[in-house]
Design an enzyme around this catalytic site. Sequence first.
Site, PDB file in Angstrom:
ATOM      1  CB  CYS A  10      -5.881 -49.408 -16.160  1.00  0.00           C
ATOM      2  SG  CYS A  10      -7.159 -50.255 -17.110  1.00  0.00           S
ATOM      3  NE  ARG A  16      -7.491 -45.917 -15.462  1.00  0.00           N
ATOM      4  CZ  ARG A  16      -7.000 -46.082 -14.254  1.00  0.00           C
ATOM      5  NH1 ARG A  16      -6.244 -45.143 -13.730  1.00  0.00           N
ATOM      6  NH2 ARG A  16      -7.248 -47.174 -13.555  1.00  0.00           N
ATOM      7  CG  ASP A 118     -10.561 -45.129 -13.569  1.00  0.00           C
ATOM      8  OD1 ASP A 118     -11.213 -45.195 -14.636  1.00  0.00           O
ATOM      9  OD2 ASP A 118     -10.336 -46.105 -12.846  1.00  0.00           O
TER      10      ASP A 118
HETATM   11  P1  4NP Z   1      -9.993 -48.795 -15.761  1.00  0.00           P
HETATM   12  O1  4NP Z   1     -11.304 -48.210 -15.070  1.00  0.00           O
HETATM   13  O2  4NP Z   1      -9.097 -49.254 -14.656  1.00  0.00           O
HETATM   14  O3  4NP Z   1      -9.445 -47.611 -16.488  1.00  0.00           O
HETATM   15  O4  4NP Z   1     -10.448 -49.887 -16.667  1.00  0.00           O
HETATM   16  C1  4NP Z   1     -12.013 -48.890 -14.087  1.00  0.00           C
HETATM   17  C2  4NP Z   1     -12.822 -49.919 -14.407  1.00  0.00           C
HETATM   18  C3  4NP Z   1     -13.557 -50.569 -13.430  1.00  0.00           C
HETATM   19  C4  4NP Z   1     -13.475 -50.177 -12.128  1.00  0.00           C
HETATM   20  C5  4NP Z   1     -12.647 -49.149 -11.795  1.00  0.00           C
HETATM   21  C6  4NP Z   1     -11.910 -48.510 -12.776  1.00  0.00           C
HETATM   22  N1  4NP Z   1     -14.246 -50.814 -11.145  1.00  0.00           N
HETATM   23  O5  4NP Z   1     -14.209 -50.385  -9.967  1.00  0.00           O
HETATM   24  O6  4NP Z   1     -14.940 -51.789 -11.419  1.00  0.00           O
END
Ligand code: 4NP
Length: 144
Positions: A10, A16, A118
């Site tokens: 991800c 995720r 997300d």
């Molecule tokens: P992930 O969620 O991709 O599901 O781990 C996110 C974690 C951090 C960020 C965006 C999505 N961020 O912008 O820092």
Amino acid sequence: MKIKSIMFVCLGNICRSPLAEAIAKNIISELNLDIKIASAGTVGYHQNEMACEQSIKTAKKHGIDLTKHRAQKLTQKHIKEYDLFIVMDKTNYRDLKKYKLNMKILGDFGFDGKAVPDPYFTGNIELVFDMIERAIKNMLAELF
Ligand code: 4NP
């Protein structure tokens, strides 16, 4: 090609893909399959951080301990080592396309290619858990 390892990807590797990794490990051990599973992010902003709170909480509710997860960024070593890359959305797909990986969107397995929402921004974490679990079961049924 026989798939022996799967990398879930991800953006941040805190919400995720850590859930996908943990859910897949559970199902794979129930099915007695021998597949190496890991997860990583396309970016390193959260390197070495724990999984996000919503994911830890939801995992716990479903009997999964996510507290040992530490975020990592996808590396060239992973790219060489893993047989199949399962990404959560089209942005992840676009970001990794240049590496010409054996790559699928998790939503390709029963969800019309839909992105896993997300939870860091908007996604309902219970729905996210349910979608990830069902898509992984569909994926394993299709691949193994
Ligand atoms: P992930 O969620 O991709 O599901 O781990 C996110 C974690 C951090 C960020 C965006 C999505 N961020 O912008 O820092």
